[in-house]
Design a protein around this motif. Sequence first.
Motif, PDB file in Angstrom:
ATOM      1  N   ARG A 479       7.832 -16.433   2.919  1.00 56.42           N
ATOM      2  CA  ARG A 479       8.141 -15.035   2.617  1.00 56.42           C
ATOM      3  C   ARG A 479       9.221 -14.886   1.557  1.00 56.42           C
ATOM      4  O   ARG A 479       9.628 -13.758   1.262  1.00 56.42           O
ATOM      5  N   GLU A 481      10.486 -15.842  -2.428  1.00 55.66           N
ATOM      6  CA  GLU A 481       9.907 -16.199  -3.718  1.00 55.66           C
ATOM      7  C   GLU A 481      10.392 -17.559  -4.196  1.00 55.66           C
ATOM      8  O   GLU A 481       9.620 -18.353  -4.749  1.00 55.66           O
ATOM      9  N   GLU A 543       8.820  -7.669   1.637  1.00 55.45           N
ATOM     10  CA  GLU A 543       8.671  -8.187   0.282  1.00 55.45           C
ATOM     11  C   GLU A 543       8.597  -7.011  -0.694  1.00 55.45           C
ATOM     12  O   GLU A 543       7.855  -6.063  -0.496  1.00 55.45           O
ATOM     13  N   ASP A 636      14.693  -7.179  -2.773  1.00 61.02           N
ATOM     14  CA  ASP A 636      14.177  -8.204  -1.863  1.00 61.02           C
ATOM     15  C   ASP A 636      15.320  -8.857  -1.101  1.00 61.02           C
ATOM     16  O   ASP A 636      16.400  -9.093  -1.650  1.00 61.02           O
TER      17      ASP A 636
END
Length: 728
Positions: A479, A481, A543, A636
């Motif tokens: 979850r 990046e 996200e 995020d």
Amino acid sequence: MFGPRRWSALWAVVAVLGVGIAPVAAQQGSITGRVIDAETGAPLSGAAVAVVGQDGLQGTNASGAFQWSVPDGTYSLVVTLIGYETGRLDGVGVSAGETVNVEIALRSRAEVLNPIVVTASRRQEKALDAPASISSVSQAEIAKIAAPSVAEHVKALPGVDIAQTGLNQSNIVARGFNNVFSGALLTIQDNRYARVPSIRLNANNMIPTTDLDIERIEVSLGPGAALYGPNAASGVMHIITSSPIDRPGSSVSLAGGERSVFHGQFRTAVAPSDRFGFKISGQYFRGDDWEFTDPQEVAAAMADPMNPLIGARNFEAERYSAEARFDFRFENDAELIVNGGINTLGSSVELTGVGAGQVDNWQYRYAQTRFTKDRFFAQAFINQSDAGDSFLLRAGDPLVDLSRAVALQAQHGFDLGERQSFTYGVDWQYTQPRTEGTITGRNEDDDDIREVGAYLHSETNLSDRFDLVTAFRIDDHSRLEDMNFSPRVALVFKPSENQNFRATFNRAFSTPTTNNLFLDLVAGGIPIIPGVGYDIRTLGVPEGGFTFNDQCAGGVMSYCMRSPFMAGQLPANAPIFWDALVAQLVPANLQPALLSPGAGDPTLGTVFRRFDQVAAQSGVGDPFPLDMTGISNIGDITATTYNTFEAGYKGLINDRLILAADVYYAKVENFVGPLRVETPNVFLDPTTVQAFVLQRLDGLIQGGFVTVEQATEIITGLSSVPLGTVVP
């Protein structure tokens, strides 16, 4: 509370089953054996060996050997020797005409102060040789304290803090940064993550193991991510249990005290041979927990009298648990261990980020299998949770937690010559929250997490006095990046065998929990007028984060809002509710004078206010102060990073005194804090309301039909109603 003062009234009884049973026949058998040094394996001469229930002592010879003649029965042997801890071996069965051979290992006083540990480097080493600050609590020390949870055994260790929240509820943290769900100190039991899967909570009263099972507890301070992966930012607490092969026998512990406390534990271990053994253990705890009345629960119960769960606290604390374990040892020095356990919290009040929760038969289960051979280690385990009939006390809503976490791990090590050693490994973990919408709400079908990591650990003996320890780890979170990198460098200087200076750099990280990412539940309510109010909805950061990019014409700065007074997305503009608000709050005889603002009236304005939960709880201050921070997008969520520089010393003085000192500097980035209010509420601007009302009622005030006090009350009432919430 189970501190020293509370336990002043404690009584404790420890009984060893089958000890000193009177012989039923006069025929003799023999117990022969050796007494050895637990660290070196060397024989110990001059040790005194006593058989419980028999008169006299037997001394060991130069080979550490002794012999006792005893009647048919089952016995306990006690061994003493100056400079060593007292040793004891229980459950030695002797039949008539039979000779039983035993071996008893004694720990030297120096070994007690400088024990063998495994947590700092994931392999055996002396505590003084470890490249980290590490402390250990031995089995003998654990046996001295009647404790409701493992927290009692480590609270005196350096760098460890305990937040006690109930009779057997507590949080263990190292080097600060405590919170309700303290997860910065990784807690493991026999290399298995010992936490509730979905919320990553180190719930000590959920750990099934008993004090009778624990061989030792190790606490390694400082970031441990280079070897243990994410969420070991403050260190690692490792609970290591004893093998039924190495420690057979049966024992029972009973304890009680104030607040009607009772705690019973048992352990039975059988080793038919030196190749196989099994054990079962269990415990039961109950007591009258600390009592507290939450004002928000009281207010919520008054606002929703039809919900019997709001504020329905049960102050009886109760838990029970059981474990089983099977050990297999093979001729090629390989070992296979299969074990499992279950713990049930029958009743408990547990703190959460949205108020307290009433636990009702919350069950935690695990199953684990481990295989070792030389420096190869592999394991698989599953942790499962079932919240039973638990519920939130402020909202009265049920809590469903059927979460589970599955993990696979493998590690191997090898040496290159006499000065270089490598350890490498891989980890994989899969977590499923499974809350049936009660915790993760609208995210229920998209909230699984997969994590995989790999590491390489190097130890280089630069000289007789200097060691260089380096490590590097990389982890991927499904979850997040970016990947996370955790390097570690330590230089260890040993001017003598019992002295250790070290300088280290560690980088560790904590990944977002499932709550940080997927939380979606109603944690309470704010009543406005009868039948109308706001839900306090708590959300994780998904996200992409949250943005306030929707545009609504007529809204302040074109922001949009949601309102309990009207369905759909609306412009964030309070005056659109003016006539409805006047009809609801203003006396009927004055309503015609205030309805339908026109062109000649003072313009009614809008202000944003942000809910202050602390003020609402305490009753001190304005629960809706003016929003001074403004509205901004929420990006995020990322991993919290810890960069730590540390210097330390540990030394053993004359085998009698251990000295240790640590100095460290830690920088924390992207720290994930507690829940906070991000969405402001929409109110009428009290200054413009005052101008409008006084102008409209001026004639009535001058004529004596309306007093200034009445007008002020109307102004305050109209300006105090949250009419909507600006939402992303």
